[in-house]
Design a protein around this motif. Sequence first.
Motif, mmCIF file in Angstrom:
data_model
loop_
_atom_site.group_PDB
_atom_site.id
_atom_site.type_symbol
_atom_site.label_atom_id
_atom_site.label_comp_id
_atom_site.label_asym_id
_atom_site.label_seq_id
_atom_site.Cartn_x
_atom_site.Cartn_y
_atom_site.Cartn_z
ATOM 1 N N ALA A 43 42.032 48.521 44.636
ATOM 2 C CA ALA A 43 40.602 48.436 44.929
ATOM 3 C C ALA A 43 39.837 49.583 44.302
ATOM 4 O O ALA A 43 40.383 50.655 44.021
ATOM 5 N N VAL A 44 38.526 49.330 44.083
ATOM 6 C CA VAL A 44 37.578 50.383 43.697
ATOM 7 C C VAL A 44 36.320 50.184 44.521
ATOM 8 O O VAL A 44 36.041 49.083 45.013
ATOM 9 N N ASN A 45 35.542 51.226 44.671
ATOM 10 C CA ASN A 45 34.339 51.184 45.490
ATOM 11 C C ASN A 45 33.153 51.697 44.688
ATOM 12 O O ASN A 45 33.298 52.625 43.889
ATOM 13 N N VAL A 46 31.971 51.080 44.895
ATOM 14 C CA VAL A 46 30.782 51.508 44.178
ATOM 15 C C VAL A 46 29.570 51.316 45.069
ATOM 16 O O VAL A 46 29.518 50.398 45.891
ATOM 17 N N THR A 47 28.588 52.202 44.931
ATOM 18 C CA THR A 47 27.280 52.037 45.561
ATOM 19 C C THR A 47 26.304 51.635 44.466
ATOM 20 O O THR A 47 26.104 52.384 43.497
ATOM 21 N N THR A 48 25.706 50.470 44.595
ATOM 22 C CA THR A 48 24.822 49.971 43.548
ATOM 23 C C THR A 48 23.530 50.773 43.502
ATOM 24 O O THR A 48 23.067 51.310 44.517
ATOM 25 N N ASP A 49 22.944 50.841 42.309
ATOM 26 C CA ASP A 49 21.724 51.621 42.125
ATOM 27 C C ASP A 49 20.587 50.811 41.510
ATOM 28 O O ASP A 49 19.583 51.374 41.079
ATOM 29 N N GLY A 50 20.765 49.493 41.444
ATOM 30 C CA GLY A 50 19.740 48.647 40.865
ATOM 31 C C GLY A 50 19.910 48.398 39.385
ATOM 32 O O GLY A 50 19.288 47.499 38.821
ATOM 33 N N ASN A 51 20.775 49.216 38.736
ATOM 34 C CA ASN A 51 21.023 49.055 37.313
ATOM 35 C C ASN A 51 22.396 48.431 37.081
ATOM 36 O O ASN A 51 23.224 48.360 37.999
ATOM 37 N N GLU A 52 22.653 48.032 35.848
ATOM 38 C CA GLU A 52 23.972 47.509 35.505
ATOM 39 C C GLU A 52 25.009 48.619 35.602
ATOM 40 O O GLU A 52 24.807 49.728 35.095
ATOM 41 N N GLN A 53 26.136 48.341 36.273
ATOM 42 C CA GLN A 53 27.211 49.306 36.420
ATOM 43 C C GLN A 53 28.528 48.670 35.984
ATOM 44 O O GLN A 53 28.754 47.482 36.209
ATOM 45 N N VAL A 54 29.370 49.479 35.372
ATOM 46 C CA VAL A 54 30.647 48.998 34.856
ATOM 47 C C VAL A 54 31.756 49.509 35.756
ATOM 48 O O VAL A 54 31.851 50.709 36.044
ATOM 49 N N LEU A 55 32.610 48.591 36.216
ATOM 50 C CA LEU A 55 33.736 48.939 37.077
ATOM 51 C C LEU A 55 35.035 48.592 36.361
ATOM 52 O O LEU A 55 35.121 47.580 35.659
ATOM 53 N N PHE A 56 36.038 49.441 36.555
ATOM 54 C CA PHE A 56 37.357 49.186 36.001
ATOM 55 C C PHE A 56 38.385 49.228 37.116
ATOM 56 O O PHE A 56 38.250 49.974 38.099
ATOM 57 N N MET A 57 39.429 48.453 36.959
ATOM 58 C CA MET A 57 40.531 48.431 37.918
ATOM 59 C C MET A 57 41.829 48.264 37.136
ATOM 60 O O MET A 57 41.947 47.368 36.296
ATOM 61 N N SER A 58 42.780 49.136 37.394
ATOM 62 C CA SER A 58 44.088 49.050 36.748
ATOM 63 C C SER A 58 45.140 48.845 37.834
ATOM 64 O O SER A 58 45.118 49.526 38.867
ATOM 65 N N PHE A 59 46.039 47.897 37.624
ATOM 66 C CA PHE A 59 47.030 47.630 38.678
ATOM 67 C C PHE A 59 48.296 47.009 38.099
ATOM 68 O O PHE A 59 48.321 46.482 36.986
ATOM 69 N N ASN A 60 49.335 47.081 38.902
ATOM 70 C CA ASN A 60 50.626 46.451 38.610
ATOM 71 C C ASN A 60 51.243 46.081 39.949
ATOM 72 O O ASN A 60 51.505 46.961 40.779
ATOM 73 N N PHE A 61 51.469 44.768 40.187
ATOM 74 C CA PHE A 61 52.077 44.316 41.437
ATOM 75 C C PHE A 61 53.571 44.120 41.187
ATOM 76 O O PHE A 61 53.977 43.132 40.580
ATOM 77 N N PRO A 62 54.406 45.055 41.624
ATOM 78 C CA PRO A 62 55.826 45.009 41.250
ATOM 79 C C PRO A 62 56.649 43.959 42.009
ATOM 80 O O PRO A 62 57.694 43.526 41.523
ATOM 81 N N LYS A 63 56.194 43.577 43.210
ATOM 82 C CA LYS A 63 57.006 42.663 44.013
ATOM 83 C C LYS A 63 56.752 41.212 43.595
ATOM 84 O O LYS A 63 55.746 40.879 42.964
ATOM 85 N N GLN A 64 57.666 40.344 43.984
ATOM 86 C CA GLN A 64 57.618 38.949 43.547
ATOM 87 C C GLN A 64 56.314 38.277 43.965
ATOM 88 O O GLN A 64 55.819 38.453 45.075
ATOM 89 N N ILE A 65 55.741 37.500 43.046
ATOM 90 C CA ILE A 65 54.504 36.763 43.301
ATOM 91 C C ILE A 65 54.801 35.267 43.199
ATOM 92 O O ILE A 65 55.270 34.800 42.156
ATOM 93 N N LYS A 66 54.527 34.532 44.298
ATOM 94 C CA LYS A 66 54.734 33.086 44.302
ATOM 95 C C LYS A 66 53.440 32.307 44.496
ATOM 96 O O LYS A 66 53.375 31.121 44.197
ATOM 97 N N THR A 67 52.419 32.984 45.024
ATOM 98 C CA THR A 67 51.146 32.305 45.288
ATOM 99 C C THR A 67 50.056 32.907 44.419
ATOM 100 O O THR A 67 50.212 33.993 43.840
ATOM 101 N N GLY A 68 48.943 32.223 44.338
ATOM 102 C CA GLY A 68 47.823 32.705 43.535
ATOM 103 C C GLY A 68 47.207 33.968 44.102
ATOM 104 O O GLY A 68 47.117 34.157 45.320
ATOM 105 N N SER A 69 46.763 34.827 43.214
ATOM 106 C CA SER A 69 46.075 36.064 43.607
ATOM 107 C C SER A 69 44.581 35.814 43.592
ATOM 108 O O SER A 69 44.099 34.778 43.121
ATOM 109 N N HIS A 70 43.807 36.772 44.105
ATOM 110 C CA HIS A 70 42.366 36.638 44.077
ATOM 111 C C HIS A 70 41.701 38.005 43.928
ATOM 112 O O HIS A 70 42.303 39.042 44.213
ATOM 113 N N SER A 71 40.458 37.960 43.454
ATOM 114 C CA SER A 71 39.655 39.162 43.289
ATOM 115 C C SER A 71 38.407 38.999 44.140
ATOM 116 O O SER A 71 37.771 37.931 44.127
#
Length: 803
Positions: A97-125
């Motif tokens: 996760a990442v957190n942001v407080t909006t300021d009325g302008n366009e803001q760019v967010l980045f998230m880097s991750f790696n899920f090491p355990k087995q995945i059988k179902t769909g993920s979501h954002s």
Amino acid sequence: MKRHLSALLSIIFLPLMAYETVSTEWQSKWSCGGKPIAMEDGALKVVVARGDQLILHPLDIKSGQSYVMCAKIQGAAGMDVFWFTENNTEGVWQNKAVNVTTDGNEQVLFMSFNFPKQIKTGSHSVFRINDGSGEIKIKSLSIKEKAMSGLFTNGDFNEGGAWWELKENTQIVDAGEYGMVLEQYCKEKATRAVAHSAPVDVKELKTYRISFNVRGIEGFGDKALTHYFRVYPLDSRNNPIIGTDKTYDCMGNWQVKRYEFQIPSRQFSVRFAVESIGPCKVQFDNFSLEEFERPKQAAEIILSQPYNYRDGVFASNPSSSITGSVSVNFDQASSALLTLADKDGQEIWSRRYSSYSKDLSFCVPAPAMGDISVLALTTFDQAMNVLTTVRKELHSYKPNNIEVTFRDDGVTLLNGKPFFMISHWWDTRRGDSAYDMDFLKEAGFNSVLLINRTPERFPELDLAQKHGMLGIVELWHDFTQGTPEEQAALKKKWSDLIRKYQNHPALFCYFGQDEPMWGGQQLEIMKDAYKVARDADPYHPLWLNEAPCGEVPGLHEYAAGTCDTYGVDIYPIGAPHGSLVEDRTMTAVGKHTDRCMDAVEANRPVWMILQAFAWAHIRANTQMLPADQVEGIVYPTYEENRFMAYNAIVHGATGIHYHYIGYSPYTPDYFWKSLRQVTLELQYMSPIFTSRTVYFPAMKCADRRIRFLTKRHEGRNYYLITNESPETVKAEFTSCPESHLNILLESDGIDVADGSFTMDIPAYGVKILADCKFPEAQVLFKPETYVPFSAPVPHNDVRYKNK
């Protein structure tokens, strides 16, 4: 190139810089508790309130794969938005996760991750509104596989600005043959340009090395033609990792910059800030990151000065023994054995060391004249199995007509006699090199640097000899070009030249590649060039000069195995110069001298290059103008030149070089006269400079603003005193053994009462004290032989040709 994730139907990629919208093809994949979601100008738009969740489902995420996600959002000011990506397979949650407080302008967010355990179902954002309400827009969303952990995403900008947050004064531009680059432009002083990278996966407590290419666009930097920038990692709280937000500089050529830093505890990803400081126009390319561990040799034989110069002794600087120490990694080894054998392999000396040894030094007999012996250091484990063996040949060189060696304190010896280098960067560019030789010699210079690394420079040693000067020859420094046969031919050509001229009476030393670390030269290329020089001529040192940039570990890396003498050029008058942002004054000269001493571990000579020009007078459009026609011109004054020279010397320099009067053939007379006075003083003081330093002098001064050096010459103490502060200091000296001291270039002396005296020393002032009689200024500065810089030269005077 890192490949894009190819199986996601619900995510739009950023293969091109121009892509800035959310596709209508997967609008149905979004939900927000039944609230209507609209598309407007390629952006997803919805009105939300506290507790609402904007969900994208499903995401096809693979277990064990590293990803980076980027979102551009715009929301009403003050909304607390919590963005997270997660997966739940059989009750096992994995999320980032990442957190942001909006300021009325366009803001760019980045998230880097790696899920090491087995995945059988769909993920979501999910974008969850923790607080606030209003309209929110998702202007783009992208996801990308990362080829391996720890690498930049789009570090070469082949995808334009994708995966970078381009903030103020930053854009991606096409730099022609260099391709797409990140460019930062700030016209005004102290304004800033900023960009942030996507997150990069790292391991806590590990050391990393970042490297990148950078250049400043000419005409947009400061008065010193320099552009300043910072590249540093940000932690999870968006703060610079401690010790990394240092300022670096560049000029007009592409350079490779690299530095190391350590990841703090519980930090598993970082973003990098790229920040330029105006006035500047800086271009960046090819960012990369790698886990780094500074090589630590299992064992090393370290010879003391002067024996580390060409690993031996010389006829003009003889010694019956050779001293040094060993370095052993006792984390790996249990013990070590150092042996000395003659050239036939017969052991003549040995000593054993263990992890309990407090003394790791050695003293062995030197070989007979013309012979070699071999030191071998072998390490063992606890069972006495051999781990490693390193060897070093020790030489006793046969006599040569010209031998340039060093004393154990770094003082240069010319055929065994102490010598203090006062040199200049070739001629003055007024049109007559022969005239310039006499011109410089009259001013106290004793050597010149013959630049341009061409074979034609060697015959110019004849000119130097004719005019009583010594020559420093710049050597070719890259033998890796062409086929192996062409490389071998080039090495032979230069080796033959060096051997041909090694007995020339005017040859003083060689000059290697200028400012190699600042320029990003490969170390192996430099070591190869150094080996060519030392193998062909063991009797003349190779001098390496660096820019006033970088940190000591990097400087040490470049100084090791590439040169015999070392130094830095530092020019602080008229414009800020060097990477010591905390000190851009004249005392930066002494600080950079200290850094040089640290880089060579005080085990090799340091020669410093000082300023003999005005920054405003070196530009292409000002060089051929008289000084009074150049706006903002500032040449060092006599007092400034004098302080900088002594500041280098009291911090350990054993030679001074000046760069470069010849930037302009219209260098003003007032500057030349003041510089000449300093170099004539250096000439007079050379026997004192090359005498022995008293490392624990009786005389003391408790004021830390005062830095002084005590020299012992012909039975007298000479005190070289400098005030390193911008204000006059009333300095008190105690335990002085003399009863009266005279001051060089001053008529009044000082009476010493009960070993103490007080003396006013002006800001950045110099006082030379001794109980001898000094020559008067009229004698020292020789006004009867002074020739103005503006005086016509006998032949080919370019100043008159241009009129």
